[in-house]
Design an enzyme around this catalytic site. Structure first.
Site, PDB file in Angstrom:
ATOM      1  N   GLY A 163     -21.513 -19.874  -2.492  1.00 34.55           N
ATOM      2  CA  GLY A 163     -21.116 -21.220  -2.875  1.00 34.55           C
ATOM      3  C   GLY A 163     -22.328 -22.086  -3.216  1.00 34.55           C
ATOM      4  O   GLY A 163     -22.321 -23.288  -3.072  1.00 34.55           O
ATOM      5  N   GLU A 199     -31.637 -11.898  -8.868  1.00 36.11           N
ATOM      6  CA  GLU A 199     -30.881 -11.497 -10.059  1.00 36.11           C
ATOM      7  C   GLU A 199     -31.490 -12.143 -11.291  1.00 36.11           C
ATOM      8  O   GLU A 199     -32.135 -13.183 -11.187  1.00 36.11           O
ATOM      9  CB  GLU A 199     -29.428 -12.008  -9.991  1.00 36.11           C
ATOM     10  CG  GLU A 199     -28.631 -11.534  -8.830  1.00 36.11           C
ATOM     11  CD  GLU A 199     -27.219 -12.103  -8.837  1.00 36.11           C
ATOM     12  OE1 GLU A 199     -26.991 -13.189  -9.414  1.00 36.11           O
ATOM     13  OE2 GLU A 199     -26.339 -11.462  -8.255  1.00 36.11           O
ATOM     14  N   LYS A 200     -31.200 -11.577 -12.437  1.00 35.10           N
ATOM     15  CA  LYS A 200     -31.524 -12.218 -13.713  1.00 35.10           C
ATOM     16  C   LYS A 200     -30.738 -13.529 -13.743  1.00 35.10           C
ATOM     17  O   LYS A 200     -29.562 -13.558 -13.316  1.00 35.10           O
ATOM     18  CB  LYS A 200     -31.051 -11.285 -14.861  1.00 35.10           C
ATOM     19  CG  LYS A 200     -31.319 -11.815 -16.245  1.00 35.10           C
ATOM     20  CD  LYS A 200     -32.765 -11.631 -16.604  1.00 35.10           C
ATOM     21  CE  LYS A 200     -33.119 -12.377 -17.886  1.00 35.10           C
ATOM     22  NZ  LYS A 200     -34.480 -12.927 -17.808  1.00 35.10           N
ATOM     23  N   ILE A 202     -28.408 -16.128 -15.281  1.00 36.77           N
ATOM     24  CA  ILE A 202     -27.466 -16.205 -16.402  1.00 36.77           C
ATOM     25  C   ILE A 202     -27.418 -17.677 -16.813  1.00 36.77           C
ATOM     26  O   ILE A 202     -27.074 -18.536 -15.993  1.00 36.77           O
ATOM     27  CB  ILE A 202     -26.048 -15.755 -15.965  1.00 36.77           C
ATOM     28  CG1 ILE A 202     -26.104 -14.386 -15.289  1.00 36.77           C
ATOM     29  CG2 ILE A 202     -25.085 -15.761 -17.141  1.00 36.77           C
ATOM     30  CD1 ILE A 202     -26.488 -13.235 -16.184  1.00 36.77           C
ATOM     31  N   ARG A 291      -9.813 -14.843   1.057  1.00 38.77           N
ATOM     32  CA  ARG A 291      -8.874 -15.858   1.570  1.00 38.77           C
ATOM     33  C   ARG A 291      -8.030 -16.377   0.411  1.00 38.77           C
ATOM     34  O   ARG A 291      -8.366 -16.127  -0.745  1.00 38.77           O
ATOM     35  CB  ARG A 291      -9.678 -17.022   2.174  1.00 38.77           C
ATOM     36  CG  ARG A 291     -10.455 -17.768   1.095  1.00 38.77           C
ATOM     37  CD  ARG A 291     -11.242 -18.963   1.587  1.00 38.77           C
ATOM     38  NE  ARG A 291     -11.760 -19.716   0.450  1.00 38.77           N
ATOM     39  CZ  ARG A 291     -12.927 -19.468  -0.129  1.00 38.77           C
ATOM     40  NH1 ARG A 291     -13.693 -18.504   0.306  1.00 38.77           N
ATOM     41  NH2 ARG A 291     -13.331 -20.160  -1.176  1.00 38.77           N
TER      42      ARG A 291
END
Ligand code: MV4
Length: 444
Positions: A163, A199-200, A202, A291
């Site tokens: 999040g 990560e790359k 985005i 959830r």
């Protein structure tokens, strides 16, 4: 299942009670002292006060909730979203007490809750993931090496985060060391776990998520997408389905990937696989939520499925058909929060002196508030969800504007004026928005 305890409050507690009543299932509400006058207490068959206002001493108190289930003889617990809905220990303790947790198993919650593990699991399942490190970064030197391999800009993320918490975009190598140190300290402080992965980055992604449902035989199906890209500080403001960015081919590919993810972990219940989608329509696994989500009603409206009903049926062993479902109409949800959009969306708790909800064909309101209700300041600021459905996106937008104009809430500030202005915003009306949209949005 004869009696379900709803371990939650507000509109989602009302939502779950509604479906239970339709299914002839008795309901137990739990409430804190601050929620004594809350609607879910009145609508449930039984109600148990579980503690004082602070969440830690009430809605997050496992002993208090388990005790309430024991004394009322509930055979199921529905956690809703937030609070204990993704707490593996709670899921396990329910099982140990012979109470059916209407949610994921402890193992699935743990696996998907640790973001680096979730990603490795998805990679093994053959779900597209953002190129990056294989698991956690061991050291600054390791981080530097990975960043060089994937090429800047990169995104460093806390494995215990999610999040948007504990995340750092790094545009060039000079920034890496400082980011590495500060992100780990922040993650250790926030989650007690400083594990990081990379990560790359985005650029200007859309947030498009797929609703999945899996049964106890390990079979899963999807109910198509929800576009949740309009977010402010990682808080979703409005969601829609179908996504204006979607194509039939992309929906097929993302839906298959989401079903593959769910079946790989033999996922049980309603879940959401979140993807980042770039401007070339490449999609990458981001997170899996174990959830029911706030925005589930738009999927209900366009597929004509009651997702809470499906959760309860699955919890009692019902098998799914396995058929996937595409949107037959267009639905938009606006989250109505007790916040002032003219003052940086700051919270605006207090007493609601007048409340008139919109209605008419294609208009749905999920709320627990009423005229005379005082919004406690202890919990999150969402007071209602306005969901509208139309045959087309244009019709849904027109209907949303009309419904927002009808929606009267006095005594506090709300985000209604924000949503009303959003529905006139050219980029929104064109469906031309990404997760960057709110960075340049100004209230008139
Ligand atoms: C990203 C990203 C760009 N590149 N990962 C935000 C919260 C968490 N779900 C992951 N998030 C992002 N991960 C890579 N490799 C951009 C975001 C992001 C975002 C994602 C979805 C919705 C809103 C967002 C707002 C800011 C950043």
């Amino acid at each position: 299942m004869k009696k379900i305890l709803i371990a939650n409050r507000g509109e989602i507690a009302m939502r779950i009670i509604r479906t239970c009543r339709e299914m002839g299932i008795k309901t137990v509400a739990v409430y804190s002292e601050a929620d004594r006058d809350s609607l879910h207490v009145r609508f449930a068959d039984e109600a148990v006060c579980i503690g004082p206002a602070p969440s830690k001493e009430s809605y997050l108190s496992i002993p208090a909730i388990i005790s309430a289930a024991e004394i009322t003889n509930a055979d199921g617990i529905h956690p809703g979203f937030g609070f204990l809905s993704e707490n593996a220990k709670f899921s396990r303790i329910c099982a140990e007490h012979g109470i059916k947790f209407i949610g994921a198993t402890p193992d699935q919650i743990n696996k998907m809750g640790d973001k680096a593990t979730a990603k490795e699991t998805m990679k093994a399942a053959g779900v597209p993931c953002v190129p990056g490190s294989d698991g956690l970064l061991e050291s600054y030197d390791h981080a530097k090496k990975i960043a060089k391999e994937i090429g800047y800009p990169v995104m460093m993320k806390a494995t215990a985060g999610g999040g948007g918490k504990g995340m750092r975009a790094i545009w060039k190598e000079e920034e890496l060391e400082k980011a590495w140190e500060s992100a780990r300290q922040e993650a250790a402080a926030a989650f007690g776990n400083d594990g990081m992965y990379m990560e790359k980055l985005i650029e200007e992604p859309r947030h498009i998520e797929i609703q999945v449902i899996g049964d106890q035989t390990g079979k899963a199906a999807h109910l198509s997408e929800r576009d949740c890209s309009v977010q402010r500080r990682h808080q979703k403001l409005t969601e829609e389905t179908p996504s204006p960015f979607m194509t039939p081919e992309l929906r097929q590919a993302m839906g298959d990937a989401a079903v593959k993810a769910a079946e790989y972990i033999a996922y049980e219940g309603a879940g959401t696989v979140e993807f980042l989608v770039d401007k070339h329509r490449n999609f990458y696994f981001m997170e899996m939520n174990t959830r029911i989500q706030v925005e589930h009603p738009i999927t209900e409206e366009v597929t004509d499925y009651d997702l809470i009903r499906e959760q309860i049926k699955i919890a009692t062993g019902t098998k799914i058909s396995g058929r996937n479902h595409e949107p037959k109409q267009h639905a938009i949800e606006c989250r109505i929060n007790a916040e002032d959009p003219y003052n940086n969306f700051r919270p605006s708790p207090g007493k609601i002196t007048a409340f008139h909800a919109p209605g008419g064909h294609g208009v749905r309101i999920d709320t627990h508030v009423y005229a005379g209700y005082t919004i406690p300041s202890n919990y999150d600021s969402m007071i209602a969800k306005l969901i509208v459905t139309g045959r087309t996106r244009q019709q849904a937008i027109e209907r949303m504007k009309r419904a927002l104009d009808e929606f009267i809430i006095e005594g506090i500030h709300t985000t209604i004026p924000f949503h009303r202005q959003l529905m006139d915003h050219p980029d929104y009306v064109e469906g031309n928005y990404t997760t960057k949209f709110m960075e340049t949005f100004e209230m008139n």
